[in-house]
Design a protein around this motif. Structure first.
Motif, PDB file in Angstrom:
ATOM      1  N   GLN A   1     -23.528  -7.955   6.784  1.00 19.68           N
ATOM      2  CA  GLN A   1     -22.496  -7.234   6.037  1.00 19.68           C
ATOM      3  C   GLN A   1     -21.097  -7.704   6.439  1.00 19.68           C
ATOM      4  OE1 GLN A   1     -23.560  -3.166   6.973  1.00 19.68           O
ATOM      5  NE2 GLN A   1     -24.698  -2.922   5.054  1.00 19.68           N
ATOM      6  N   ILE A   2     -20.897  -7.928   7.722  1.00 21.10           N
ATOM      7  CA  ILE A   2     -19.596  -8.391   8.212  1.00 21.10           C
ATOM      8  C   ILE A   2     -19.241  -9.745   7.604  1.00 21.10           C
ATOM      9  CG2 ILE A   2     -18.375  -9.235  10.265  1.00 21.10           C
ATOM     10  CD1 ILE A   2     -19.894  -7.057  11.850  1.00 21.10           C
ATOM     11  N   VAL A   3     -20.214 -10.655   7.564  1.00 21.74           N
ATOM     12  CA  VAL A   3     -19.956 -11.996   7.030  1.00 21.74           C
ATOM     13  C   VAL A   3     -19.647 -11.939   5.536  1.00 21.74           C
ATOM     14  CG1 VAL A   3     -20.946 -14.282   6.608  1.00 21.74           C
ATOM     15  CG2 VAL A   3     -21.334 -13.141   8.805  1.00 21.74           C
ATOM     16  N   PHE A   4     -20.477 -11.235   4.783  1.00 23.67           N
ATOM     17  CA  PHE A   4     -20.304 -11.218   3.332  1.00 23.67           C
ATOM     18  C   PHE A   4     -19.126 -10.363   2.876  1.00 23.67           C
ATOM     19  CE2 PHE A   4     -24.842 -12.550   3.333  1.00 23.67           C
ATOM     20  CZ  PHE A   4     -24.701 -13.667   2.533  1.00 23.67           C
ATOM     21  N   SER A   5     -18.665  -9.447   3.718  1.00 24.60           N
ATOM     22  CA  SER A   5     -17.539  -8.593   3.336  1.00 24.60           C
ATOM     23  C   SER A   5     -16.188  -9.276   3.531  1.00 24.60           C
ATOM     24  CB  SER A   5     -17.562  -7.279   4.137  1.00 24.60           C
ATOM     25  OG  SER A   5     -17.375  -7.540   5.521  1.00 24.60           O
ATOM     26  N   ASN A   6     -16.161 -10.416   4.205  1.00 23.48           N
ATOM     27  CA  ASN A   6     -14.924 -11.160   4.424  1.00 23.48           C
ATOM     28  C   ASN A   6     -14.616 -11.974   3.166  1.00 23.48           C
ATOM     29  OD1 ASN A   6     -13.112 -13.367   5.208  1.00 23.48           O
ATOM     30  ND2 ASN A   6     -13.382 -12.587   7.286  1.00 23.48           N
ATOM     31  N   VAL A   7     -13.545 -11.574   2.451  1.00 24.82           N
ATOM     32  CA  VAL A   7     -13.249 -12.173   1.145  1.00 24.82           C
ATOM     33  C   VAL A   7     -12.928 -13.660   1.276  1.00 24.82           C
ATOM     34  CG1 VAL A   7     -11.748 -12.106  -0.873  1.00 24.82           C
ATOM     35  CG2 VAL A   7     -12.434  -9.979   0.247  1.00 24.82           C
ATOM     36  N   ASN A   8     -12.071 -14.034   2.225  1.00 26.57           N
ATOM     37  CA  ASN A   8     -11.731 -15.445   2.389  1.00 26.57           C
ATOM     38  C   ASN A   8     -12.962 -16.277   2.733  1.00 26.57           C
ATOM     39  OD1 ASN A   8      -9.056 -15.289   1.759  1.00 26.57           O
ATOM     40  ND2 ASN A   8      -8.337 -15.128   3.867  1.00 26.57           N
ATOM     41  N   ALA A   9     -13.821 -15.703   3.573  1.00 24.96           N
ATOM     42  CA  ALA A   9     -15.036 -16.435   3.958  1.00 24.96           C
ATOM     43  C   ALA A   9     -15.920 -16.699   2.754  1.00 24.96           C
ATOM     44  CB  ALA A   9     -15.802 -15.648   5.015  1.00 24.96           C
ATOM     45  N   ARG A  10     -15.939 -15.773   1.805  1.00 25.34           N
ATOM     46  CA  ARG A  10     -16.766 -15.970   0.611  1.00 25.34           C
ATOM     47  C   ARG A  10     -16.369 -17.256  -0.121  1.00 25.34           C
ATOM     48  NH1 ARG A  10     -16.087 -10.108  -2.196  1.00 25.34           N
ATOM     49  NH2 ARG A  10     -16.835  -8.809  -0.465  1.00 25.34           N
ATOM     50  N   PHE A  11     -15.070 -17.467  -0.262  1.00 19.87           N
ATOM     51  CA  PHE A  11     -14.623 -18.657  -1.000  1.00 19.87           C
ATOM     52  C   PHE A  11     -14.908 -19.936  -0.218  1.00 19.87           C
ATOM     53  CE2 PHE A  11     -11.910 -15.331  -2.916  1.00 19.87           C
ATOM     54  CZ  PHE A  11     -12.282 -15.510  -4.241  1.00 19.87           C
ATOM     55  N   TYR A  12     -14.832 -19.889   1.104  1.00 19.30           N
ATOM     56  CA  TYR A  12     -15.199 -21.056   1.906  1.00 19.30           C
ATOM     57  C   TYR A  12     -16.715 -21.288   1.854  1.00 19.30           C
ATOM     58  CZ  TYR A  12     -10.488 -21.490   3.824  1.00 19.30           C
ATOM     59  OH  TYR A  12      -9.137 -21.682   3.982  1.00 19.30           O
ATOM     60  N   ILE A  13     -17.485 -20.195   1.797  1.00 20.04           N
ATOM     61  CA  ILE A  13     -18.945 -20.322   1.680  1.00 20.04           C
ATOM     62  C   ILE A  13     -19.302 -20.952   0.336  1.00 20.04           C
ATOM     63  CG2 ILE A  13     -21.097 -19.027   1.440  1.00 20.04           C
ATOM     64  CD1 ILE A  13     -19.955 -17.056   3.543  1.00 20.04           C
ATOM     65  N   ILE A  14     -18.640 -20.510  -0.737  1.00 20.19           N
ATOM     66  CA  ILE A  14     -18.871 -21.124  -2.054  1.00 20.19           C
ATOM     67  C   ILE A  14     -18.489 -22.597  -2.025  1.00 20.19           C
ATOM     68  CG2 ILE A  14     -18.190 -21.117  -4.484  1.00 20.19           C
ATOM     69  CD1 ILE A  14     -17.773 -18.080  -4.215  1.00 20.19           C
ATOM     70  N   THR A  15     -17.387 -22.901  -1.338  1.00 21.29           N
ATOM     71  CA  THR A  15     -16.978 -24.303  -1.172  1.00 21.29           C
ATOM     72  C   THR A  15     -18.082 -25.111  -0.514  1.00 21.29           C
ATOM     73  OG1 THR A  15     -14.614 -23.794  -1.044  1.00 21.29           O
ATOM     74  CG2 THR A  15     -15.344 -25.826   0.020  1.00 21.29           C
ATOM     75  N   SER A  16     -18.643 -24.557   0.575  1.00 22.05           N
ATOM     76  CA  SER A  16     -19.730 -25.238   1.286  1.00 22.05           C
ATOM     77  C   SER A  16     -20.945 -25.424   0.385  1.00 22.05           C
ATOM     78  CB  SER A  16     -20.103 -24.434   2.539  1.00 22.05           C
ATOM     79  OG  SER A  16     -21.094 -25.089   3.278  1.00 22.05           O
ATOM     80  N   MET A  17     -21.258 -24.406  -0.425  1.00 23.77           N
ATOM     81  CA  MET A  17     -22.397 -24.498  -1.342  1.00 23.77           C
ATOM     82  C   MET A  17     -22.189 -25.590  -2.382  1.00 23.77           C
ATOM     83  SD  MET A  17     -23.081 -20.436  -1.965  1.00 23.77           S
ATOM     84  CE  MET A  17     -24.262 -20.729  -3.296  1.00 23.77           C
ATOM     85  N   MET A  18     -20.980 -25.682  -2.924  1.00 22.48           N
ATOM     86  CA  MET A  18     -20.717 -26.650  -3.986  1.00 22.48           C
ATOM     87  C   MET A  18     -20.732 -28.095  -3.473  1.00 22.48           C
ATOM     88  SD  MET A  18     -20.600 -25.172  -6.884  1.00 22.48           S
ATOM     89  CE  MET A  18     -21.939 -24.176  -6.207  1.00 22.48           C
ATOM     90  N   VAL A  19     -20.203 -28.318  -2.273  1.00 27.68           N
ATOM     91  CA  VAL A  19     -20.266 -29.684  -1.749  1.00 27.68           C
ATOM     92  C   VAL A  19     -21.709 -30.042  -1.401  1.00 27.68           C
ATOM     93  CG1 VAL A  19     -17.882 -29.762  -0.943  1.00 27.68           C
ATOM     94  CG2 VAL A  19     -19.658 -28.927   0.598  1.00 27.68           C
ATOM     95  N   SER A  20     -22.511 -29.033  -1.039  1.00 29.99           N
ATOM     96  CA  SER A  20     -23.936 -29.284  -0.812  1.00 29.99           C
ATOM     97  C   SER A  20     -24.633 -29.641  -2.123  1.00 29.99           C
ATOM     98  CB  SER A  20     -24.600 -28.055  -0.190  1.00 29.99           C
ATOM     99  OG  SER A  20     -25.989 -28.260  -0.014  1.00 29.99           O
TER     100      SER A  20
ATOM    101  N   THR B   1     -28.503 -21.315   4.785  1.00 32.07           N
ATOM    102  CA  THR B   1     -29.414 -20.838   3.753  1.00 32.07           C
ATOM    103  C   THR B   1     -28.847 -21.070   2.358  1.00 32.07           C
ATOM    104  OG1 THR B   1     -30.243 -19.130   5.262  1.00 32.07           O
ATOM    105  CG2 THR B   1     -30.705 -18.843   2.928  1.00 32.07           C
ATOM    106  N   LEU B   2     -27.590 -20.694   2.147  1.00 31.53           N
ATOM    107  CA  LEU B   2     -26.987 -20.863   0.830  1.00 31.53           C
ATOM    108  C   LEU B   2     -26.755 -22.337   0.508  1.00 31.53           C
ATOM    109  CD1 LEU B   2     -24.439 -17.893   0.767  1.00 31.53           C
ATOM    110  CD2 LEU B   2     -26.721 -18.032  -0.244  1.00 31.53           C
ATOM    111  N   ARG B   3     -26.470 -23.134   1.526  1.00 32.52           N
ATOM    112  CA  ARG B   3     -26.267 -24.562   1.292  1.00 32.52           C
ATOM    113  C   ARG B   3     -27.562 -25.215   0.837  1.00 32.52           C
ATOM    114  NH1 ARG B   3     -23.592 -27.732   6.068  1.00 32.52           N
ATOM    115  NH2 ARG B   3     -21.690 -26.926   5.093  1.00 32.52           N
ATOM    116  N   TRP B   4     -28.664 -24.933   1.534  1.00 27.35           N
ATOM    117  CA  TRP B   4     -29.948 -25.498   1.121  1.00 27.35           C
ATOM    118  C   TRP B   4     -30.342 -24.979  -0.257  1.00 27.35           C
ATOM    119  CZ3 TRP B   4     -32.042 -29.559   3.237  1.00 27.35           C
ATOM    120  CH2 TRP B   4     -31.808 -29.841   4.593  1.00 27.35           C
ATOM    121  N   GLY B   5     -30.049 -23.681  -0.506  1.00 30.60           N
ATOM    122  CA  GLY B   5     -30.381 -23.119  -1.812  1.00 30.60           C
ATOM    123  C   GLY B   5     -29.605 -23.783  -2.932  1.00 30.60           C
ATOM    124  N   ALA B   6     -28.302 -23.987  -2.723  1.00 35.60           N
ATOM    125  CA  ALA B   6     -27.484 -24.659  -3.741  1.00 35.60           C
ATOM    126  C   ALA B   6     -27.943 -26.097  -3.928  1.00 35.60           C
ATOM    127  CB  ALA B   6     -26.014 -24.609  -3.338  1.00 35.60           C
ATOM    128  N   GLY B   7     -28.253 -26.768  -2.824  1.00 36.47           N
ATOM    129  CA  GLY B   7     -28.709 -28.150  -2.907  1.00 36.47           C
ATOM    130  C   GLY B   7     -30.003 -28.300  -3.682  1.00 36.47           C
TER     131      GLY B   7
END
Length: 410
Positions: free
Chosen positions: A222-241, A363-369
Motif C-alpha cells: 500500500q505504501i509503494v502504490f500510494s506514492n503518486v510520483n512513484a507510480r509515474f516512475y513505475i509506469i516509466t519502468s514498465m514502458m521501457v521494459s 513484477t510489473l516490468r516482467w508483466g509489461a515485457g
C-alpha cells in the motif's frame, strides 16, 4: 558514499552482479538445448518452450512474496536461501524423467532464486545512497556479460556432452557464488537504513511512527502504490521494459527476414546493440553523481524521442538496413539509461520498503515485457513498422509520465 566500510565496493558490486545474473543465465544458457531436451523427454518443442514462460511466472510470484520479506528479515539469509534453492533445482533438472517434472522444477528454480535477486537493488541503495543509479549502472554493466555469453556457453556445453551438463554448470556457478556470499556478503545495518526523522517522528496523538519492521505484508505494498510520483516512475519502468522486450522479440525477424541479413551479421548487429547498452551504463556511472538521476533520465528520454522518431521515419519510408541500425543503437542505449535512473528514483522514495519496491518494479516490468509478443503478433504485417510503432508508443508514454512529474511541481 560507502556507509559500510567492512567490504570494498570494488568487490561488492561484482558479487551483487553475480547474484542477479542467475536468472539471465538460467533463461539463456539452455536455449540452444531445447530441441535436445524435447527429444530426451519425449515431448514437443512448444512444451519445452513453455518452460521459459513457467520460469517468468515463478520468478514474478517469488518477487511478490520475497520483496516485503527483504524489508523485514535478513537480506543476507534470503540470498543464501535463494542461491541454495537455485543450486538444488539445477542439480535436480538433469534427472527429470518427463516434461511435467522438468516444468515443475523450473518453476521452483525461478521462484526460489528471486529470494536472492530481490535484495540486490536495496543493498545497492544502502551502500550508494543518493548515488544509487551509479551502483545500479555498474551492476547492470557487469551483469550484461551473462546474457551475451550464455547462449554460446550453452551451445559449447551441448556439443561437449549433453543438455544435462548445462544445468550442472549452472549448479556449480551458483555454489561458487553461494560460498562467496556466505564469507563476504555483510548484513545491512537497518538502523542506518532508516532516516532518523522516519523512526523518531511522533504523530499528532503522541504515538511513535512505525518502524520498518512493524509494517505488515499488505501495508508495504500500500505504501509503494500510494506514492503518486512513484507510480509515474513505475509506469516509466514498465514502458521501457515493453520497449526492450519488443526489441528482443522483433529484432530477429526484422534483421533476418525484413532486411535479409545472414545469421553471422545478425549476431554482429545484436552484439553491437549490447555494447551500446553497456556504454550507456558506463556513461551513467560517470555522470550521474554530478548531475543526478532526474537529469540523466531526462537526457536519456530526449535521446530516445529523437531516435525512436527516426526509427519510425526510416521504416515508414522503407529505407535501407543502415538507417535502422543507426537509430536503434542510440535508442537502446537511451532505454537502458531511462530504466536504471527510474529504478533509482523509485528506490530513493522507499528507504524502508526497498525490497517491496523492487518486487513491484520486477513484477510489473516482467508483466509489461510479456505483452510485447502478443502486441507484435496482433499488428504483424510483414514489415518492421509494427516494431517501430511499438517502440514509439512506449517512449511517448514515458514522455507523458515525465511531463506530468515535471509540471506537478509548478
Amino acid at each position: 558514499m560507502n556507509k559500510h566500510p567492512s567490504i570494498s565496493l570494488k568487490f561488492l558490486l561484482p558479487l551483487l552482479a553475480a547474484i542477479i545474473a542467475v536468472s539471465p543465465l538460467a533463461i539463456d544458457m539452455y536455449l540452444p538445448a531445447m530441441l535436445a531436451i524435447a527429444s530426451d523427454l519425449n515431448t514437443s518443442m512448444p512444451m519445452v518452450q513453455n518452460s521459459l514462460s513457467i520460469y517468468l511466472l515463478g520468478y514474478s510470484l517469488g518477487l511478490i512474496l520475497f520483496g516485503p520479506m527483504a524489508d523485514k528479515y535478513s537480506r543476507r539469509k534470503l540470498v543464501i536461501l535463494g542461491l541454495s534453492g537455485f543450486f538444488i533445482a539445477n542439480v535436480l533438472l538433469p534427472f527429470a524423467m518427463n516434461i511435467e517434472q522438468f516444468l515443475s522444477i523450473r518453476f521452483f528454480q525461478a521462484f526460489i532464486s528471486s529470494a536472492a535477486t530481490v535484495v540486490v537493488p536495496g543493498t545497492i541503495r544502502e551502500y550508494y545512497g543518493k548515488d544509487t543509479a551509479k551502483g545500479l549502472s555498474y551492476v547492470s554493466m557487469i551483469m550484461m556479460v551473462a546474457p551475451m555469453l550464455a547462449p554460446s556457453i550453452g551451445s559449447v556445453l551441448l556439443l561437449a556432452h549433453n543438455w544435462q551438463l548445462i544445468f550442472y554448470v549452472l549448479s556449480a556457478y551458483s555454489l561458487v557464488v553461494l560460498i562467496l556470499v556466505i564469507y563476504a556478503l555483510p548484513e545491512v545495518n537497518r538502523a542506518s537504513a532508516n532516516s532518523s526523522d522516519q523512526t523518531a517522528k511522533l504523530s499528532n496523538s503522541g504515538e511513535q511512527v512505525k518502524s520498518a519492521q512493524d509494517f505488515t505484508f499488505i501495508e508495504r505494498y500500500q505504501i509503494v502504490f500510494s506514492n503518486v510520483n512513484a507510480r509515474f516512475y513505475i509506469i516509466t519502468s514498465m514502458m521501457v521494459s515493453l520497449a526492450f522486450f519488443g526489441y528482443i522479440t522483433a529484432i530477429p525477424y526484422v534483421y533476418l527476414k525484413v532486411f535479409n541479413v545472414s545469421e553471422t551479421w545478425f549476431s554482429v548487429l545484436f552484439a553491437l546493440n549490447v555494447c551500446g547498452l553497456m556504454s550507456a551504463h558506463f556513461t551513467n556511472t560517470r555522470l550521474v553523481t554530478r548531475h543526478g538521476s532526474k537529469v540523466m533520465l531526462r537526457s536519456g528520454l530526449m535521446l530516445a524521442c529523437v531516435s525512436v522518431s527516426a526509427l519510425v521515419f526510416f521504416n515508414y519510408n522503407e529505407l535501407s538496413l543502415g538507417y535502422t541500425v543507426a537509430s536503434l543503437l542510440p535508442l537502446m542505449a537511451s532505454i537502458s539509461m531511462i530504466a536504471v535512473n527510474s529504478d533509482a528514483l523509485i528506490l530513493a522514495q522507499f528507504p524502508q520498503q526497498s525490497g517491496t519496491a523492487t518486487a513491484v518494479i520486477g513484477t510489473l516490468r516482467w508483466g509489461a515485457g510479456s505483452l510485447a509478443g502478443p502486441i507484435l503478433a496482433y499488428f504483424y504485417d510483414g514489415s518492421a513498422l509494427p516494431f517501430a510503432y511499438l517502440m514509439f508508443a512506449a517512449i511517448m508514454v514515458v514522455l507523458s509520465c515525465q511531463a506530468i512529474i515535471h509540471f506537478k511541481k509548478y
